[in-house]
Design a protein around this motif. Structure first.
Motif, PDB file in Angstrom:
ATOM      1  N   TYR A 295       0.833  -1.204   0.000  1.00 49.28           N
ATOM      2  CA  TYR A 295       0.000   0.000   0.000  1.00 49.28           C
ATOM      3  C   TYR A 295       0.867   1.253   0.000  1.00 49.28           C
ATOM      4  CZ  TYR A 295      -3.235   3.595   1.659  1.00 49.28           C
ATOM      5  OH  TYR A 295      -3.969   4.758   1.794  1.00 49.28           O
TER       6      TYR A 295
ATOM      7  N   SER B 175       3.674  -0.775   4.576  1.00 53.61           N
ATOM      8  CA  SER B 175       2.285  -1.129   4.859  1.00 53.61           C
ATOM      9  C   SER B 175       1.727  -1.943   3.704  1.00 53.61           C
ATOM     10  CB  SER B 175       1.451   0.137   5.065  1.00 53.61           C
ATOM     11  OG  SER B 175       0.082  -0.197   5.223  1.00 53.61           O
TER      12      SER B 175
ATOM     13  N   ILE C 160      -3.956  -4.116  -0.083  1.00 59.54           N
ATOM     14  CA  ILE C 160      -4.813  -3.168  -0.793  1.00 59.54           C
ATOM     15  C   ILE C 160      -6.060  -3.844  -1.356  1.00 59.54           C
ATOM     16  CG2 ILE C 160      -2.891  -1.660  -1.392  1.00 59.54           C
ATOM     17  CD1 ILE C 160      -2.919  -2.805  -4.189  1.00 59.54           C
TER      18      ILE C 160
ATOM     19  N   PRO D 291      -4.892  -3.825   9.604  1.00 60.07           N
ATOM     20  CA  PRO D 291      -3.639  -3.238   9.115  1.00 60.07           C
ATOM     21  C   PRO D 291      -2.491  -4.233   9.188  1.00 60.07           C
ATOM     22  CG  PRO D 291      -4.256  -2.308  11.246  1.00 60.07           C
ATOM     23  CD  PRO D 291      -5.423  -3.113  10.778  1.00 60.07           C
TER      24      PRO D 291
ATOM     25  N   THR E 264      -6.349  -0.254   6.986  1.00 63.05           N
ATOM     26  CA  THR E 264      -5.165   0.001   6.162  1.00 63.05           C
ATOM     27  C   THR E 264      -4.287   1.059   6.809  1.00 63.05           C
ATOM     28  OG1 THR E 264      -6.444  -0.508   4.167  1.00 63.05           O
ATOM     29  CG2 THR E 264      -4.344   0.636   3.873  1.00 63.05           C
TER      30      THR E 264
ATOM     31  N   GLY F 179      -9.644   1.659   4.027  1.00 63.85           N
ATOM     32  CA  GLY F 179      -9.483   0.970   2.761  1.00 63.85           C
ATOM     33  C   GLY F 179     -10.370   1.572   1.689  1.00 63.85           C
TER      34      GLY F 179
END
Length: 304
Positions: free
Chosen positions: A202, A215, A218, A224, A253, A271
């Motif tokens: 991400y 991170s 997606i 997370p 996320t 997200g």
């Protein structure tokens, strides 16, 4: 008798001259080739910079895409051409719009301009074109040549330290991650290890020359998935993010952490398909151990 001979001779001479003149005038003409001059160089009309509008302006600093890439340091009053082909700025595994540069694929500041691009068709190499004098001169740094990038990001923390993160070799839900660091202002780059993790990336960043974050997730993430390094990428561990029960499957996320005053802050969004409070609310978390663990503080709106 002499007069007759002389007269006859003169008559014959006159006839000969007349016949010769007639034959010369009626014969096909032959033109010697004239010297062919080299035509003047054909130049396209100069670009009308008055019509360019800066994109992604950082104060008076910005860029424009109008058949070629240009940068400005005075809000569009003067422009400098960037010597790179437009197509190479979007090459690789990128399928988005090309009317603006790929987010995070460039860096513009008062003392540095830098653009990631891809060179070559079959054996693609990721390179960085950069200038330290506002576009008067340019240098090229070779980053890597193993995978064509999807996600790509470049940033500088100071005059010496910077990072490049990019991903490639994507399948449906996995890809490879590459992390590179520079400690000489971008002249040379060293690849460092990455997490043994292959979800789609991400975002990623470093907040100093030692501490960095990646991170993942997606495609419909449920929570997370953040990794942290505290030794310049030599080792990575999964960060612990304490999400209150009422926010499970809502804040999914992790964005890239940043320093706010004396705090290390992490925002966790919903997200691409989140609908809690219209999808406009994020969770704010604070770390007291340089990114290893995160505690929830409160909700914040996306534009705060």
């Amino acid at each position: 008798m002499k007069k007759i001979i002389i007269g006859g001779t003169a008559s014959l001479l006159g006839i000969g001259i007349a016949v010769g003149t007639y034959l010369f005038e009626t014969a096909p003409s032959t033109h010697l080739p004239s010297e062919i001059g080299t035509p003047p160089e054909q130049k396209s009309p100069p670009e009308n910079d008055d019509t360019l509008q800066p994109i992604e302006s950082n104060g008076p600093i910005g860029y424009a895409l109008a058949g070629e890439l240009k940068i400005t340091y005075d809000d569009g009053e003067h422009w400098s051409r960037v010597p790179v082909g437009i197509e190479s700025l979007f090459a690789g595994e990128y399928n988005g719009q090309e009317n603006e540069l790929i987010e995070h694929s460039f860096y513009l500041s008062d003392d540095r301009s830098a653009f990631l691009y891809v060179e070559g068709a079959d054996n693609q190499r990721v390179k960085l074109l950069y200038s330290l004098d506002r576009g008067d001169t340019w240098k090229v740094a070779d980053i890597d040549g193993t995978i064509a990038p999807r996600f790509r990001k470049v940033d500088f923390l100071n005059e010496a330290d910077g990072y490049v993160v990019y991903t490639g070799e994507r399948t449906m839900s996995s890809e490879a991650t590459k992390v590179f660091l520079t400690h000489d202002g971008g002249e040379s780059w060293t690849e460092v290890p990455h997490p043994d993790h292959y979800r789609l990336l991400y975002d990623g960043n470093f907040i100093d020359e030692k501490t960095g974050f990646l991170s993942y997730g997606i495609l419909n993430p449920e929570e997370p998935d953040l990794y942290v390094t505290q030794d310049g990428g030599q080792s990575w561990v999964s960060a612990s993010i304490e999400i209150p029960d009422e926010y499970h499957h809502i804040f999914t996320t992790a964005e890239t952490p940043y320093i706010e005053g004396n705090d290390l802050v992490l925002l966790v969004n919903q997200g691409s398909s989140g609908d809690y409070k219209g999808g406009k609310v994020k969770g704010k978390f604070i770390s007291e151990d340089n990114g290893l663990s995160w505690s929830f503080q409160h909700e914040v709106y996306a534009d705060e």
